[in-house]
Design an enzyme around this catalytic site. Structure first.
Site, PDB file in Angstrom:
ATOM      1  N   GLU A 182      10.741  -9.432 -13.375  1.00 36.82           N
ATOM      2  CA  GLU A 182       9.542 -10.307 -14.050  1.00 36.82           C
ATOM      3  C   GLU A 182       9.856 -10.114 -15.532  1.00 36.82           C
ATOM      4  O   GLU A 182       9.641 -11.149 -16.407  1.00 36.82           O
ATOM      5  CB  GLU A 182       8.002  -9.978 -13.449  1.00 36.82           C
ATOM      6  CG  GLU A 182       7.711 -10.506 -12.190  1.00 36.82           C
ATOM      7  CD  GLU A 182       7.749 -11.816 -11.795  1.00 36.82           C
ATOM      8  OE1 GLU A 182       7.887 -12.635 -12.685  1.00 36.82           O
ATOM      9  OE2 GLU A 182       7.393 -12.085 -10.683  1.00 36.82           O
ATOM     10  N   ASP A 213      12.278 -19.511  -9.572  1.00 36.32           N
ATOM     11  CA  ASP A 213      12.101 -18.883  -8.059  1.00 36.32           C
ATOM     12  C   ASP A 213      13.450 -18.849  -7.482  1.00 36.32           C
ATOM     13  O   ASP A 213      14.174 -18.038  -6.646  1.00 36.32           O
ATOM     14  CB  ASP A 213      10.770 -19.232  -7.400  1.00 36.32           C
ATOM     15  CG  ASP A 213      10.710 -18.552  -5.900  1.00 36.32           C
ATOM     16  OD1 ASP A 213      10.689 -17.210  -6.034  1.00 36.32           O
ATOM     17  OD2 ASP A 213      10.728 -19.013  -4.937  1.00 36.32           O
ATOM     18  N   ASP A 222       4.491 -16.576 -13.407  1.00 39.20           N
ATOM     19  CA  ASP A 222       3.474 -16.408 -12.248  1.00 39.20           C
ATOM     20  C   ASP A 222       3.190 -14.971 -12.176  1.00 39.20           C
ATOM     21  O   ASP A 222       2.491 -14.514 -11.356  1.00 39.20           O
ATOM     22  CB  ASP A 222       4.135 -16.915 -11.010  1.00 39.20           C
ATOM     23  CG  ASP A 222       5.124 -16.523 -10.705  1.00 39.20           C
ATOM     24  OD1 ASP A 222       5.702 -15.371 -10.917  1.00 39.20           O
ATOM     25  OD2 ASP A 222       5.896 -17.054  -9.537  1.00 39.20           O
ATOM     26  N   ASP A 226      10.784 -16.327 -13.696  1.00 35.69           N
ATOM     27  CA  ASP A 226      10.467 -15.472 -12.591  1.00 35.69           C
ATOM     28  C   ASP A 226      11.330 -14.633 -12.002  1.00 35.69           C
ATOM     29  O   ASP A 226      12.561 -14.579 -12.286  1.00 35.69           O
ATOM     30  CB  ASP A 226      10.475 -16.615 -11.358  1.00 35.69           C
ATOM     31  CG  ASP A 226       9.664 -16.274 -10.025  1.00 35.69           C
ATOM     32  OD1 ASP A 226       8.818 -15.097 -10.203  1.00 35.69           O
ATOM     33  OD2 ASP A 226       9.737 -16.868  -9.045  1.00 35.69           O
ATOM     34  N   GLY A 227      10.768 -13.300 -11.370  1.00 36.14           N
ATOM     35  CA  GLY A 227      11.461 -12.416 -10.642  1.00 36.14           C
ATOM     36  C   GLY A 227      11.345 -12.129  -9.411  1.00 36.14           C
ATOM     37  O   GLY A 227      10.112 -12.742  -8.863  1.00 36.14           O
ATOM     38  N   HIS A 284       4.551 -20.620  -6.327  1.00 37.37           N
ATOM     39  CA  HIS A 284       4.647 -21.362  -5.092  1.00 37.37           C
ATOM     40  C   HIS A 284       3.689 -22.590  -4.970  1.00 37.37           C
ATOM     41  O   HIS A 284       2.985 -22.602  -3.874  1.00 37.37           O
ATOM     42  CB  HIS A 284       4.710 -20.546  -3.723  1.00 37.37           C
ATOM     43  CG  HIS A 284       5.727 -19.275  -4.120  1.00 37.37           C
ATOM     44  ND1 HIS A 284       7.042 -19.583  -4.149  1.00 37.37           N
ATOM     45  CD2 HIS A 284       5.510 -17.923  -4.171  1.00 37.37           C
ATOM     46  CE1 HIS A 284       7.496 -18.099  -4.222  1.00 37.37           C
ATOM     47  NE2 HIS A 284       6.831 -17.329  -4.691  1.00 37.37           N
TER      48      HIS A 284
END
Length: 155
Positions: free
Chosen positions: A47, A134, A69, A9-10, A124
């Site tokens: 990302e 995250d 994501d 994740d970024g 999320h």
């Protein structure tokens, strides 16, 4: 070939702004976590970089199940967009240049080394590993000892 699970994740606070990457590598009972922060970057760069960090940590070719994501990353890899951009001299269309070409070039080299299968996960939404990535990315944004991402495209 070893089978690895890679979650990435970024995150960015402002876009551009301070950003961070979070990466979790899983192999059997083994787990490695990575995070890094940048004073000025973009969300999409974070990302892509989170995937690069995970793949660069592997010291031999592996089968990798990549979970992200980011539709930008997953679609660009799984649908071959990044390869096409590179083949077209980093042009998305005849008029529009691709962005983040330095990172896409790095990632494409890694994709030649590893067998990567892409999986999009909703962010999320309670996936524990995605949530952990995250957390790592957001915590990295707050670190003040990190470096500037100097390859921000002009807007």
């Amino acid at each position: 070939m070893k089978e690895i699970t890679l979650y990435t994740d970024g995150a960015c606070s402002g876009n551009p702004g301070p950003g961070g990457c979070g990466t979790v590598l899983l192999f059997g009972a083994h787990r490695k976590e990575f995070s890094s922060g940048y004073r000025l970057t973009t969300n999409n760069r974070m990302e892509i970089l989170s995937v690069i960090i995970g793949l660069e940590a592997l010291n031999q070719p592996c089968r990798v199940a990549l979970y992200s994501d980011s539709r930008y990353v997953i679609d660009a890899v799984a649908k071959g967009w990044a390869k096409r951009w590179q083949a077209n001299n980093w042009m998305r269309t005849k008029k529009d240049a691709a962005l983040n070409t330095d990172l896409w070039a790095r990632l494409l080299l890694l994709l030649e080394k590893h067998e990567v299968t892409c999986h999009w996960v909703k962010g999320h939404a309670g996936n524990p590993e995605n949530e952990r990535c995250d957390e790592l990315a957001r915590a990295a944004i707050l670190r003040t000892d990190e470096w500037q991402d100097d390859v921000i495209p002009a807007t």
